[in-house]
Design a protein around this motif. Structure first.
Motif, mmCIF file in Angstrom:
data_model
loop_
_atom_site.group_PDB
_atom_site.id
_atom_site.type_symbol
_atom_site.label_atom_id
_atom_site.label_comp_id
_atom_site.label_asym_id
_atom_site.label_seq_id
_atom_site.Cartn_x
_atom_site.Cartn_y
_atom_site.Cartn_z
ATOM 1 N N LEU A 258 0.826 -1.209 0.000
ATOM 2 C CA LEU A 258 0.000 0.000 0.000
ATOM 3 C C LEU A 258 0.859 1.257 0.000
ATOM 4 C CD1 LEU A 258 -2.831 -1.060 2.491
ATOM 5 C CD2 LEU A 258 -2.968 -0.900 0.006
ATOM 6 N N LEU B 11 2.055 1.780 -3.503
ATOM 7 C CA LEU B 11 0.958 2.310 -4.310
ATOM 8 C C LEU B 11 0.762 3.800 -4.030
ATOM 9 C CD1 LEU B 11 -1.536 1.922 -6.171
ATOM 10 C CD2 LEU B 11 -2.833 1.324 -4.110
ATOM 11 N N LYS C 102 -8.318 2.700 -2.774
ATOM 12 C CA LYS C 102 -7.904 1.740 -3.796
ATOM 13 C C LYS C 102 -9.089 0.863 -4.187
ATOM 14 C CE LYS C 102 -5.180 -2.435 -4.474
ATOM 15 N NZ LYS C 102 -4.389 -3.505 -3.810
ATOM 16 N N THR D 154 -10.784 0.657 -7.866
ATOM 17 C CA THR D 154 -10.760 -0.652 -8.527
ATOM 18 C C THR D 154 -12.170 -1.139 -8.849
ATOM 19 O OG1 THR D 154 -8.746 -1.229 -7.305
ATOM 20 C CG2 THR D 154 -9.945 -3.030 -8.355
ATOM 21 N N LYS E 235 -6.129 1.781 1.341
ATOM 22 C CA LYS E 235 -6.872 0.578 0.961
ATOM 23 C C LYS E 235 -8.308 0.927 0.599
ATOM 24 C CE LYS E 235 -8.156 -4.038 2.578
ATOM 25 N NZ LYS E 235 -8.170 -4.990 3.714
#
Length: 275
Positions: free
Chosen positions: A77, A80, A216, A220, A213
């Protein structure tokens, strides 16, 4: 020049920058040391224009190689979180910039303006409601407006922060990203030799892992839904999909060219053997 102790006060690093900019507002530029490294801040607008436009080819990398490398170390993470144009260097920076540039053209920004206009209607209604009560906190109201505009343009989400309770998960997580807490202090542990590598080995994330998270998963999930349904809003999610599709198309074309090249080489080889 002077040194900055970012652990002395509980405030966001951006606020430190604003405070120093105000302190040296009469100077064209100033600097400070952070973790022993010199940092430069430009106050003069014309000088900024020269750096970012006229002489941009000389100022491609915003960070030195060591700082960029250490910032990107850590768990999945964290890596990212730091995969952005601000920390990219060299050829990677060129690839990221060339992918992002088409997204921010004036024409595509105009497509997203309608979302901001819709959100501004909620802002207008809220300000009318608040003025009837008397004094109110303008920063809080405009903050909700900014958050709604970001949610609809960047994440494809439509929700009304003015009409909903502030416990909304999106609002909470967005606010947490900018909070100064123990996680903020732990980021700088990565700059201690060997620590960043340990974080990477044990997949230990220190840069707001819960919030990263959360966002993300939103992106996604939205990308997957759009790709499957074919629905378009002409927002940033759609533009990201366009970039992804273009990259995939280029890969397929490149693979096809390579396959054709190998086929031609085999054919030429067979012809030579027959001769």
């Amino acid at each position: 020049y002077g040194s900055v102790n970012i652990f002395k006060e509980k405030k966001n690093f951006a606020q430190h920058i604003i405070d120093m900019t105000n302190e040296f507002k009469e100077e064209r530029f100033f600097g400070w040391f952070m973790f022993g490294k010199p940092m430069l801040m430009i106050n003069d607008v014309e000088l900024v224009k020269n750096i970012k436009v006229k002489d941009f080819s000389h100022f491609v990398d915003p960070q030195d190689e060591h700082t960029a490398k250490m910032a990107r170390m850590g768990g999945a993470l964290d890596r990212l979180f730091n995969q952005n144009v601000g920390s990219a260097k060299g050829e990677e920076w060129k690839d990221v910039r060339s992918s992002l540039t088409p997204i921010f053209t004036s024409g595509k920004m105009m497509h997203m303006l309608k979302f901001v206009v819709d959100v501004s209607k909620g802002l207008f209604t809220e300000m009318e409601r608040q003025t009837e009560k008397g004094e109110f906190e303008l920063k809080e109201v405009t903050g909700k407006f900014s958050l709604d505009a970001l949610a609809t343009c960047a994440f494809g989400l439509d929700f009304d922060s003015f009409g909903k309770d502030s416990s909304n998960a999106f609002v909470q997580n967005a606010a947490e990203v900018f909070k100064q807490d123990i996680w903020t202090a732990m980021v700088f542990l990565k700059f201690i030799p060997g620590v960043g590598k340990l974080f990477e080995i044990f997949n230990f994330n220190v840069q707001k892992p819960k919030q990263v998270k959360f966002f993300k998963e939103i992106v996604t999930k939205t990308l997957k839904q759009r790709a499957e349904s074919g629905q378009r809003r002409n927002d940033m999610i759609d533009m990201m999909l366009d970039v992804i599709n273009d990259i995939e198309k280029e890969k397929v074309e490149e693979e096809a060219e390579n396959d054709q090249y190998h086929q031609d080489m085999k054919l030429q080889h067979k012809r030579r053997r027959k001769m």
